[in-house]
Design an enzyme around this catalytic site. Structure first.
Site, mmCIF file in Angstrom:
data_model
loop_
_atom_site.group_PDB
_atom_site.id
_atom_site.type_symbol
_atom_site.label_atom_id
_atom_site.label_comp_id
_atom_site.label_asym_id
_atom_site.label_seq_id
_atom_site.Cartn_x
_atom_site.Cartn_y
_atom_site.Cartn_z
ATOM 1 N N ASP A 1 -27.885 -13.649 33.670
ATOM 2 C CA ASP A 1 -29.051 -13.460 32.789
ATOM 3 C C ASP A 1 -29.149 -12.047 32.236
ATOM 4 O OD1 ASP A 1 -31.323 -15.700 34.567
ATOM 5 O OD2 ASP A 1 -29.633 -16.044 33.240
ATOM 6 N N ARG B 1 -40.532 -16.756 25.472
ATOM 7 C CA ARG B 1 -40.391 -17.610 26.661
ATOM 8 C C ARG B 1 -40.266 -16.771 27.922
ATOM 9 N NH1 ARG B 1 -35.951 -21.981 26.551
ATOM 10 N NH2 ARG B 1 -36.952 -22.197 28.553
ATOM 11 N N LYS C 1 -40.403 -14.698 35.873
ATOM 12 C CA LYS C 1 -40.498 -16.047 35.288
ATOM 13 C C LYS C 1 -39.805 -17.059 36.208
ATOM 14 C CE LYS C 1 -37.439 -17.396 32.052
ATOM 15 N NZ LYS C 1 -36.752 -18.648 32.347
ATOM 16 N N ASN C 2 -38.626 -16.691 36.719
ATOM 17 C CA ASN C 2 -37.815 -17.656 37.462
ATOM 18 C C ASN C 2 -38.247 -17.845 38.911
ATOM 19 O OD1 ASN C 2 -36.515 -18.130 35.108
ATOM 20 N ND2 ASN C 2 -34.594 -17.135 35.670
ATOM 21 N N CYS D 1 -28.433 -27.327 26.464
ATOM 22 C CA CYS D 1 -29.144 -26.236 25.778
ATOM 23 C C CYS D 1 -28.064 -25.321 25.203
ATOM 24 C CB CYS D 1 -30.049 -25.484 26.748
ATOM 25 S SG CYS D 1 -29.163 -24.426 27.861
ATOM 26 N N ARG E 1 -25.378 -27.878 31.152
ATOM 27 C CA ARG E 1 -26.447 -27.791 32.166
ATOM 28 C C ARG E 1 -26.654 -29.137 32.885
ATOM 29 N NH1 ARG E 1 -29.782 -23.396 30.779
ATOM 30 N NH2 ARG E 1 -30.551 -23.429 32.924
HETATM 31 C C1 EPZ Z 1 -31.389 -20.876 36.910
HETATM 32 O O1 EPZ Z 1 -30.970 -21.968 36.109
HETATM 33 C C2 EPZ Z 1 -32.173 -19.946 36.003
HETATM 34 N N1 EPZ Z 1 -33.360 -20.634 35.487
HETATM 35 C C3 EPZ Z 1 -31.280 -19.487 34.846
HETATM 36 O O2 EPZ Z 1 -32.030 -18.569 34.060
HETATM 37 C C4 EPZ Z 1 -30.073 -18.747 35.428
HETATM 38 O O3 EPZ Z 1 -29.218 -18.362 34.381
HETATM 39 C C5 EPZ Z 1 -29.330 -19.682 36.398
HETATM 40 O O4 EPZ Z 1 -30.242 -20.155 37.425
HETATM 41 C C6 EPZ Z 1 -28.181 -18.971 37.087
HETATM 42 O O5 EPZ Z 1 -28.667 -17.868 37.801
HETATM 43 C C7 EPZ Z 1 -34.483 -20.646 36.253
HETATM 44 O O6 EPZ Z 1 -34.520 -20.131 37.360
HETATM 45 C C8 EPZ Z 1 -35.683 -21.329 35.666
HETATM 46 P P1 EPZ Z 1 -27.782 -23.188 38.132
HETATM 47 P P2 EPZ Z 1 -30.291 -23.274 36.810
HETATM 48 O O7 EPZ Z 1 -28.120 -24.557 38.622
HETATM 49 O O8 EPZ Z 1 -30.889 -23.493 38.135
HETATM 50 C C9 EPZ Z 1 -23.907 -25.696 37.099
HETATM 51 C C10 EPZ Z 1 -33.054 -17.773 32.129
HETATM 52 O O9 EPZ Z 1 -32.569 -17.170 31.152
HETATM 53 N N2 EPZ Z 1 -24.627 -26.856 37.634
HETATM 54 O O10 EPZ Z 1 -27.748 -22.054 39.120
HETATM 55 O O11 EPZ Z 1 -30.344 -24.382 35.812
HETATM 56 C C11 EPZ Z 1 -24.541 -25.160 35.815
HETATM 57 O O12 EPZ Z 1 -24.078 -25.896 34.700
HETATM 58 C C12 EPZ Z 1 -32.347 -18.969 32.710
HETATM 59 O O13 EPZ Z 1 -34.117 -17.447 32.712
HETATM 60 C C13 EPZ Z 1 -23.941 -28.061 37.769
HETATM 61 O O14 EPZ Z 1 -22.757 -28.171 37.439
HETATM 62 O O15 EPZ Z 1 -28.781 -22.785 36.949
HETATM 63 C C14 EPZ Z 1 -24.074 -23.728 35.806
HETATM 64 O O16 EPZ Z 1 -22.765 -23.672 35.288
HETATM 65 C C15 EPZ Z 1 -31.117 -19.337 31.894
HETATM 66 N N3 EPZ Z 1 -24.603 -29.140 38.249
HETATM 67 C C16 EPZ Z 1 -24.047 -23.358 37.298
HETATM 68 O O17 EPZ Z 1 -24.041 -24.590 38.012
HETATM 69 C C17 EPZ Z 1 -25.916 -29.080 38.630
HETATM 70 O O18 EPZ Z 1 -26.467 -30.100 39.091
HETATM 71 C C18 EPZ Z 1 -25.251 -22.560 37.757
HETATM 72 O O19 EPZ Z 1 -26.394 -23.264 37.322
HETATM 73 C C19 EPZ Z 1 -26.603 -27.845 38.485
HETATM 74 C C20 EPZ Z 1 -25.929 -26.754 37.995
#
Ligand code: EPZ
Length: 429
Positions: free
Chosen positions: A316, A408, A22-23, A126, A131
């Site tokens: 995840d 999802r 999915k990701n 969420c 996020r």
């Molecule tokens: C991706 O989300 C995945 N989603 C998530 O999977 C996964 O948990 C996550 O990466 C971490 O591996 C998809 O790929 C569609 P991040 P993403 O930006 O990109 C902080 C699932 O279940 N952050 O790596 O949104 C954030 O709050 C989903 O399939 C900032 O602070 O995650 C988090 O604490 C859930 N500022 C950390 O970084 C930003 O601008 C990592 O988030 C962006 C992120």
């Protein structure tokens, strides 16, 4: 709303086909915006998030057709999408769509790269955390976009195109890395992305973009270099297998007992998680068809795990591991370092008799002899499947409510588990 009914106590034996990730699928579909030619994606999973993203891309003017079934194909084969963003008619991504799936915010980079502007709703929070998208906005600014927030929307402009530059992420962000790569692909000049995410899905998207004519090197490492090009062309790409689905079903058979071949799974995509299962006493055997997972009669040993970006143990799979450890012989500890509120499944697991204590980002799980079935509620995608894992070993009947979360991210879950011996059915309505 659909519910899932499970009667625990049955071992799992047979084969579970692993679907496309999915990701990886979501950013790959979004990458189609970078070219006016057709991008064909194979092994696309049939998921609610994919359907929703098709709607979102359609709103921009993207045409998506699905190939029909081919001779010899079964429902286990992924679908093929032909995605064509020949003309982008609308550069706004509206709140009512973006708020339903955060990854749709990632259309920001390709829309600005291709059209010189974009107006994308802030996704909002969420269940697992606030996020924020501040780092995605920082990446766009570093590559020459003017960005402001207006009425809950991110308004980004680069009328004379994006410029190559240096993007240094203060923390690892998957969405930020996807955003920087897609913006840099069509920028004028070379870009360097430091402290990039190393998740396999980043590498899969980069490989597809390179087939489309991009010049990306270093994907999968912490330093990615992108030489901007003026145009990208169409390509064909098969989505890599889903490492989170792989880890989830590995933990399901570890919980229920039995012997399962995870077909098409690739060990290198989730080695840290497989190592934890091995430590816990589960037999993990890579084969040329996938990965064999077995636990026949032996008990589960407790583990100490901290989630972190790839290649460490993935956030995840945290909820799924926690469910498994409720039955270990001893006390386990899991520390969640990626999201600030990703323990929503704890209360629901407790309803099944699990003994879990929370102290900030650290969970202590004291293994119990037996879980007992009960009605439980899903709160987010991965939490919902942790309840299914616990229910497989719980005595009696468990009803998992709000299974739209499951749909999802897990394709045909009740079919995949049911045909391996689980007593599982979907109750509609
Ligand atoms: C991706 O989300 C995945 N989603 C998530 O999977 C996964 O948990 C996550 O990466 C971490 O591996 C998809 O790929 C569609 P991040 P993403 O930006 O990109 C902080 C699932 O279940 N952050 O790596 O949104 C954030 O709050 C989903 O399939 C900032 O602070 O995650 C988090 O604490 C859930 N500022 C950390 O970084 C930003 O601008 C990592 O988030 C962006 C992120």
């Amino acid at each position: 709303m659909d519910r899932i009914r499970i009667v625990g106590g049955r071992p799992l034996n047979g084969t579970i086909p692993i679907s496309g990730a999915k990701n990886a699928t979501l950013p790959l579909m979004i990458a189609s915006l970078l070219t006016e030619e057709t991008l064909t994606l194979d092994n696309v999973p049939r998921l609610a998030d994919v359907v929703l993203l098709q709607r979102i891309l359609g709103n921009h003017g993207v045409d998506i057709t699905t190939s029909g079934k081919r001779a010899g194909e079964t429902a286990d084969n992924g679908q093929t999408l032909h995605i064509s963003a020949a003309t982008i008619v609308d550069t706004t991504a509206p709140y009512d769509l973006v708020s339903r799936m955060r990854a749709s915010f990632w259309v920001l980079a390709p829309l600005v790269a291709r059209m010189g502007e974009a107006r994308v709703s802030l996704p909002g929070g969420c269940a697992i955390g606030t996020r924020p998208v501040d780092l995605l906005i920082m990446a766009m600014e570093r590559l020459g976009a003017k960005v402001e927030i207006d009425g809950g929307y991110v308004v980004a402009k680069a009328p004379r195109g994006l410029k190559g530059g240096e993007v240094v992420f203060p923390k690892v962000t998957v969405g930020g890395t996807h955003t920087a790569i897609m913006a840099a692909a069509l920028a004028d000049g070379t870009s360097v992305i430091e402290n990039a995410a190393r998740e396999p899905e980043i590498g899969d998207v980069a490989a597809c973009l390179n087939k489309m004519g991009a010049r990306i090197s270093g994907a999968g490492t912490g330093r990615i270099v992108v030489e901007g090009v003026s145009k990208l062309h169409g390509a064909r790409h098969a989505v890599l297998p889903d490492r989170i689905e792989t880890g989830t079903y590995a933990m399901a058979v570890a919980m229920a007992g039995g012997d399962i071949l995870l077909q098409n799974a690739r060990p290198e995509l989730l080695q840290a998680a497989l190592d934890v299962l091995t430590i816990s006493g589960v037999a993990v055997t890579p084969t040329n068809q996938g990965i064999r997972i077995a636990r026949n009669g032996g008990h589960l040993d407790p583990v100490e795990v901290t989630t972190a970006p790839f290649p460490e143990f993935p956030t995840d799979l945290q909820a799924q591991l926690m469910a498994l450890m409720t039955r270990a012989r001893g006390t386990s500890h899991i520390v969640e370092t990626v999201f600030e509120n990703r323990f929503m499944h704890v209360q629901e697991l407790a309803r099944l008799g699990a003994r879990i204590q929370l102290d900030g980002e650290r969970a202590t799980i004291e293994g119990v002899e037996q879980l007992k079935g009960a009605p439980v509620m899903a709160t987010d995608l991965r939490a919902s499947v942790s309840l299914v894992i616990a229910a497989l070993a719980a005595e009696g009947e468990t009803i998992v409510n709000r299974v739209y979360h499951l749909d999802r991210g897990f394709e045909r879950l009740e079919h995949k588990l049911g045909r391996c011996g689980a007593a599982i059915e979907r109750l509609s309505g």
